[in-house]
Enzyme design. Structure first.
Site, short mmCIF file in Angstrom:
data_model
loop_
_atom_site.label_atom_id
_atom_site.label_comp_id
_atom_site.label_asym_id
_atom_site.label_seq_id
_atom_site.Cartn_x
_atom_site.Cartn_y
_atom_site.Cartn_z
N GLY A 245 42.95 43.77 39.87
CA GLY A 245 43.45 42.81 40.82
C GLY A 245 44.20 43.48 41.96
O GLY A 245 44.04 43.12 43.13
N GLU A 268 47.06 31.42 50.81
CA GLU A 268 47.08 29.96 50.65
C GLU A 268 47.63 29.58 49.28
O GLU A 268 47.02 29.87 48.25
CB GLU A 268 45.66 29.40 50.81
CG GLU A 268 45.55 27.90 50.57
CD GLU A 268 44.11 27.43 50.65
OE1 GLU A 268 43.82 26.34 50.13
OE2 GLU A 268 43.27 28.15 51.22
#
Length: 406
Positions: A245, A268
């Site tokens: 990640g 977001e």
């Protein structure tokens, strides 16, 4: 007589797996990535309660070819209620969320896995490569562990075949991101970054195995640039907690940093797990950024190891929320208030007399501005109490993040 329960938990019933070709199963470390795993969420598919009615010992076996993500679906159960409008149509519901070309014949699917393992090539262009040691499943402490190469690809709808590939991988968004949803394929503003494990067989054949991906959206930024908003980000469970990640996130950040037509990168509505990943990597990048260190702590400052900074004569003040902090904003391209928040984080380790008070006032001033409408309604004593409580909670979280990067 015991009552029979005909309700199944959809998260437990749905079993996922990334299936490798037989030869690819022989490589070190492939055991863990071939294990079955379960979704975190199924409410977008089977409803808010995440329950399936009408079956006993229900198993929804959904398999993906580890590279091409070709799919196989099988629904098994020990017993099913007699046909009724109350019995959920398990396959009928799920097939609305996956491409129609999935296999239901296991032998045909396994044949497809073998063929795709050799023929599949990632779509798009390579933007980052990195290595990771092979997971140690033997329990030995050998210092000569093999390393595996990984690649991250950048793609758009314009890349031939990517639209079809995206339809196979987008299911992971529903299953692992709360409130995740499918995106509009007709919108050309989407960009994608997809991570793969790259393996090499004894005969030299290279095979690729899906790890995860992120979708980012391009917005216009006055007068002649764009900003990118990171919208979706998922690493499938067999590859989690191995640094993949972080590598994917840093790839996106570097892509933005090196593109002169992109002004900044924003995120977001991030989930808590992603916020931690983002915080760790942003802090590491900021501490390695000479401009940030000079602007935040002065020309004579910079001691990452000791966390010490020369006392400043001027009082430390926060910028208004959303305001650029100057030099770092232009070179680092982190959207506000990212730079200010991490200036605060690093200052938690300041040991100069007076610096702790200045730091505390700086953070509280930012918190007050951010929560002005709520705090302004409180009496002064209660307002100060709430600010102190929030400050201590924020400071504890900053220290937690700092501990992660030591």
């Amino acid at each position: 007589m015991a009552t029979v329960d005909w309700t199944a938990d959809a998260n437990d019933a749905l079993t996922l797996s990334l299936v490798r070709a037989e030869e690819d199963k022989q490589v070190p470390g492939s055991e863990e990535t071939s294990e079955e795993f379960h979704p975190t969420f199924t409410y977008p598919i089977y409803g808010e309660e995440e329950k399936i009615y009408g079956y006993q010992d229900l198993v929804i076996d959904l398999r993906f070819a580890s590279g091409s993500l070709a799919q196989y679906l099988s629904v098994r159960y020990a017993q099913k209620l007699d046909a009724s409008t109350t019995v959920d149509n398990v396959e009928g519901i799920l097939k609305e969320f996956i491409p129609p070309d999935y296999d239901t014949d296991e032998a045909a699917f396994l044949t497809r896995v073998e063929e795709d393992a050799v023929s599949f090539q990632p779509i798009g262009s390579v933007v980052h490569t990195y290595t990771r040691p092979v997971p140690n499943t033997s329990g030995s402490g050998s210092a000569t562990r093999e390393v595996v190469e990984h690649e991250v690809y950048h793609a758009t709808w314009n890349d031939p075949g990517f639209r079809e590939y995206h339809r196979r991988m987008q299911l992971f968004i529903l299953l692992y991101i709360e409130a995740g949803s499918y995106i509009n394929e007709d919108d050309d503003a989407w960009h994608f970054f997809v991570s793969y494990e790259k393996r090499k067989r004894q005969d030299g054949t290279k095979t690729y195995h899906f790890i995860g991906y992120s979708s980012v959206y391009k917005f216009y930024c006055f007068p002649e640039k764009h900003r990118l908003r990171l919208s979706q980000f998922v690493i499938v469970p067999p590859y989690q907690h191995r640094g993949h990640g972080s590598e994917l996130y840093k790839t996106i950040y570097d892509y933005v940093l090196l593109n002169p037509l992109i002004s900044e990168l924003t995120v977001e509505d991030p989930a808590e797990a992603f916020e931690d990943l983002r915080d760790r990597n942003d802090l590491r990048m900021l501490l390695a950024n000479e401009n940030f260190m000079k602007e935040g702590f002065g020309n004579e400052a910079v001691s990452h190891g000791g966390g010490k900074v020369r006392k400043r004569k001027t009082r430390v003040r926060a910028n208004p929320v959303g305001a650029s902090s100057g030099m770092v904003k232009g070179t680092g391209k982190m959207g506000p208030p990212m730079d200010k928040a991490w200036s605060e984080t690093f200052r938690t380790q300041l040991k100069v007399a007076g610096a702790a008070r200045a730091y505390r006032l700086q953070v509280k001033e930012r918190l007050y501005r951010f929560n002005f409408e709520i705090l302004a309604q409180l009496e002064k004593e209660e307002r100060l109490e709430k600010l102190e409580e929030t400050f201590q909670s924020l400071r504890a979280d900053y220290l937690r993040i700092l501990e992660m990067i030591k």
